[in-house]
Scaffold this motif. Structure first.
Motif: not given
Length: 160
Positions: A1-6
């Motif tokens: 799983m890859t976590h993405h933040y913006a």
């Protein structure tokens, strides 16, 4: 799983007034969340409606690049009139222990008047080198800056 933040950052003003007098105030917030209501990332049982530490790290990197760029541009007597950044960060679960692997800054920088792309690229690079947060991180940090003037739109990419 890859976590993405913006996060989304915005500044407007004029560095044409010189280094001592341009405004440094700006806004930054995680996309679709209120400012500074904190929790853990939802993947770590946090409240998804609140800002998490990973987003704060991203906001710090974005903010620092902005402030460094404005200082460089002001010293060069360039008139920056707008700076917007749609920053992103990635944390891969396959890295143990977990850490933010990459930060991508994507500023669109509007400058009054004509600026040779070579100068703009130099200013972005110097700002990146002067950014305290960037120098403090082990994460890969990529700056993909877009120069916007009345006549041109150029993209410059710098990576650690």
């Amino acid at each position: 799983m890859t976590h993405h933040y913006a996060t989304a950052l915005h500044w407007a003003g004029s560095t044409g007034v010189g280094y001592d007098d341009y405004p440094r105030a700006h806004t930054v917030r995680p996309v679709d969340k209120p400012l500074l209501e904190l929790s853990a990332d939802p993947a770590f049982r946090g409240d998804p409606t609140r800002t998490n530490p990973e987003e704060l790290l991203l906001a710090a990197a974005s903010s620092c690049q902005l402030l460094s760029f404005l200082a460089v541009a002001a010293r060069a007597r360039a008139d920056v009139v707008r700076y917007d950044d749609a920053a992103e960060a990635v944390m891969d679960d396959d890295q143990k222990p977990l850490w933010v692997n990459e930060i991508r800054l994507n500023p669109q920088i509007e400058i009054a008047g004509d600026v040779p792309v070579e100068k703009f690229e130099r200013w972005v690079r110097i700002a990146h080198q002067e950014c305290f947060i960037a120098r403090s991180l082990r994460s890969r940090l990529v700056v993909r800056a877009t120069l916007v003037t009345a006549r041109t739109r150029e993209i410059v990419q710098i990576a650690d």
